[in-house]
Structure formats: C-alpha cells, structure tokens
Design an enzyme around this catalytic site. Structure first.
Site, short mmCIF file in Angstrom:
data_model
loop_
_atom_site.label_atom_id
_atom_site.label_comp_id
_atom_site.label_asym_id
_atom_site.label_seq_id
_atom_site.Cartn_x
_atom_site.Cartn_y
_atom_site.Cartn_z
N CYS A 147 -100.24 -44.61 28.80
CA CYS A 147 -99.43 -43.43 28.53
C CYS A 147 -98.50 -43.11 29.69
O CYS A 147 -98.92 -42.50 30.69
CB CYS A 147 -100.35 -42.25 28.22
N CYS B 188 -97.97 -39.40 30.33
CA CYS B 188 -99.09 -38.72 30.98
C CYS B 188 -99.17 -39.09 32.46
O CYS B 188 -99.43 -38.24 33.32
CB CYS B 188 -100.43 -39.13 30.37
N ASP B 189 -98.98 -40.36 32.78
CA ASP B 189 -99.35 -40.83 34.11
C ASP B 189 -98.18 -41.28 34.99
O ASP B 189 -98.39 -41.62 36.16
CB ASP B 189 -100.35 -42.00 33.98
#
Ligand code: NAP
Length: 332
Positions: free
Chosen positions: A151, A154-155
């Site tokens: 992701c 997300c990261d």
C-alpha cells in the site's frame, strides 16, 4: 415491498417468522464489514460478522494510517480495526472467528454453511475484500509491515529520503512509482518481463521521471533483512542472463495486482472480468444484471478503483442502511 423479490418468498417469510433466521450476516471484518456491523448493530439487527481468512482485512497488516479522518497524528491500522470491533460489539454485533464454506443465494432466507453449522439470514453483506497479491517468498512474508508493503498510499510517507523498489509492470506499479517519488530519493521499478501491462501514457510518464529507474526481465529472489526485521535490500536475478545481484533498498512496494475474495459467489452474483462483484446503486449485488434480493456488497470486493479505508467504510455504511431499508420493506 421490493419489486425484485418473488411474492411467494415474501409471503412465506412474512407469515412464518423463523426465530433462528438472522436479520443480517456480514462476511468480512475489514473496514467495510465492521462499519456495516456498527450501523446494523445500532439499528438493533444483531449482526453476525464472520471474520474470514484475514481478520481485520488489509488494515490489519499495515502500520500507520495517516489519511483516515479524525486522527490528526495518524492511527495504527490494527488499532483502527480493534476500535471498530469494539464499537461494533458495543452495539450488539457478534464477531466470530470463522469463515464461509459455502452459500446458497437462491434460497430465502439465504443459507450459509460455516463448518458443520448452517446459518439462515434474511440479508447478507459481502465485505470479504480483496487480498494483495504477494510474491510468496518466505523472506517477503516475514517482512510485511517492516519495509514490505502493498500500500503506497499508506506507507509511502515512511520512505522519505530512501531508495525503494516497486514490483510490477501494470498501471498500479506506474502510479505507485510516480506517487512514491514524492518521498523516496530513488524508485526502482522491477518488472519480471520485458513487456509492461501498464497503459502507454502511464509508462511514458514513469519512464520520463528522473527519479524512477527500471529493471526488466528481473525477478526478486529474496528480501534481505529478516534477522534485522527491516528491509536491507533485494537479491534479484535477471531472467535472461541468470545473473544475480543485490539492490540496496529500504522498502519493497508490491504492485502485482489484487485478488478479490469472491470465489464462493461464482455463478450466484455477477462478477466482472477480474472477479470483482458487480454492484448497482453502489452496493446492490446483481445476477444477470438484476438486483439480487437481500444481497449487498461493499468495500474492496466491489471496488477496484479507490481501495481506500475511508471508501470501504463509506460503502459499508451504505450497505447497512440498505439492509435496514430492505428489512423494513419486508416487514421485519
Ligand atoms: P495488472 O495490470 O494485472 O498488472 C500486474 C503486474 O504485476 C503485471 O506487470 C504482472 O506481470 C505483474 N505480476 C503479476 N504477478 C506477478 C508475480 N508473481 N511476480 C512478479 N510480477 C507479477 O494489475 P494492476 O497494475 O494492479 O492493474 C489492475 C487494473 O487496474 C488494470 O486494469 C489497470 O489498468 C487498472 N488501473 C488503472 C489505473 C489508472 O488508470 N490510473 C491505476 C491503477 C490500476 P506480467 O505482465 O508478467 O503478468
């Protein structure tokens, strides 16, 4: 009364209330399923949530979530899920560590098999999500959440100033590589063949970016850093020459596609060419283009475009509200 529900079934259901029949069962305990559980719980429908093979869904394998509204400092994915579970339980949801073995959507009430148990339900919310495709290397699996991730949204932020690798050659890989240039000092896209699946425009854009480099005909053999619990690099191999080398990167972003967890519904609901459940008016599942009474789908199992925690939660809410409306219309 729902015009799509055969009158005979409606009459049977209305005249012969079955106390063992649940009002709603939710398949999946990611953001979509748990949001649906909170809403149907608050509506006093006592939802049963079958948590599925990946309890908590994709958020449970991520780290800091910084784009979920309401947490200005971010929230750990597993904490967000745990909070949602507590919230759903508080409103009377029953969460069960179990997964669906089979389902018959042509029956009313709908019949589910879970191990030896048969569960009847008037409505079904399918929120079993899509799972990221992994390379399935032991070293990769050991480092998920420690530099290995699927992701970028997300990261990506954690890759600030670092050299990273993106695996894949499709549009997602190009999109993520471009996105990650905002953070990473260098992005290496690793494609296993010479040919890219990405659209020409995305490929051209990525190829023109000075921070993005490409390795084609290249396979990842091992992710280094298992002992340190932190990605230290990749051992890669050229598929043509057989030559092996080490690529020193701090993150490996997988972008090799997702697999919707919809195989149990094949032939019973309309699926698109990649196996995602087709929906109409956001969350109504269909069969042969017609609404399937009492069956709703939300979250990543019907969304291959946005795939965000907040969009999954939003569609979980919509499915729950439609369940309420459906039950009300059918006299429950
Ligand atoms: P995709 O198009 O199916 O591409 C998957 C990529 O991963 C391919 O390069 C494939 O390589 C590679 N791959 C698959 N399994 C692998 C493995 N085990 N090891 C190494 N590489 C592997 O998937 P996607 O990029 O996620 O796109 C999915 C759909 O969403 C597509 O229709 C795409 O157009 C769309 N999408 C559109 C946009 C946009 O328009 N902005 C953005 C993202 C996605 P091979 O080619 O060798 O199989």
């Amino acid at each position: 009364m729902n015009p799509f529900l055969p009158a005979r079934i409606y009459t049977m259901e209305a005249n012969m209330p079955d106390i063992t029949t649940r009002d709603t069962v939710i398949l999946g305990s990611g953001c979509a399923g748990l949001t649906a559980a909170i809403y149907t719980g608050r509506a006093n429908l006592k939802p049963l949530v079958l948590e599925g093979h990946e309890p908590g869904g994709q958020l449970s394998i991520t780290t800091l979530v910084e784009n979920f509204p309401g947490w200005p400092e971010g929230v750990q994915g597993p904490d967000l899920i745990e909070n949602m579970k507590q919230q759903a339980t508080r409103f009377g949801a029953e969460l069960r560590m179990a997964h669906l073995d089979s389902v018959d959507l042509s029956k009313h009430p709908i019949e589910l098999r879970v191990g030896k148990e048969i569960i009847h339900t008037r409505t079904l919310i399918i929120a079993s999500g899509a799972s990221a495709r992994w390379l399935n290397l032991p070293s990769e699996q050991a480092l998920i959440g420690h530099g290995v991730t699927s992701c970028a949204t997300c990261d990506g932020f954690f890759a600030r100033g670092k050299e990273i690798a993106v695996i894949g050659g499709g549009d997602t890989a190009m999109e993520e590589a471009l996105f990650l240039t905002r953070f990473a000092s260098k992005v290496t896209v690793i494609n296993r063949s010479e040919r890219f699946r990405a659209s020409q425009i995305m490929l051209d854009r990525a190829m023109a970016h000075p921070q993005i480099k490409f390795l084609t005909n290249t396979k990842v053999e091992e992710v280094l850093g298992v002992d340190e619990k932190d990605v230290k690099g990749l051992r890669i191999k050229n598929n043509v020459t057989g030559e092996e080398s080490i690529l020193p990167v701090a993150f490996m972003f997988l972008a090799i596609g997702h697999i919707p967890n919809a195989s149990a519904f094949k032939g019973m609901v309309d699926l698109d060419d990649e196996g995602y459940i087709k929906t109409t008016s956001n969350v109504f599942a269909t069969i042969n283009g017609k609404i399937l009474p009492g069956v709703f789908a939300c979250g990543d199992i019907q969304d291959r475009r946005y795939r965000q925690a907040i969009t999954a939660a939003g569609s979980g809410c919509m499915a729950a509200l439609e369940v309420e409306k459906y039950l009300e219309e059918h006299g429950h």
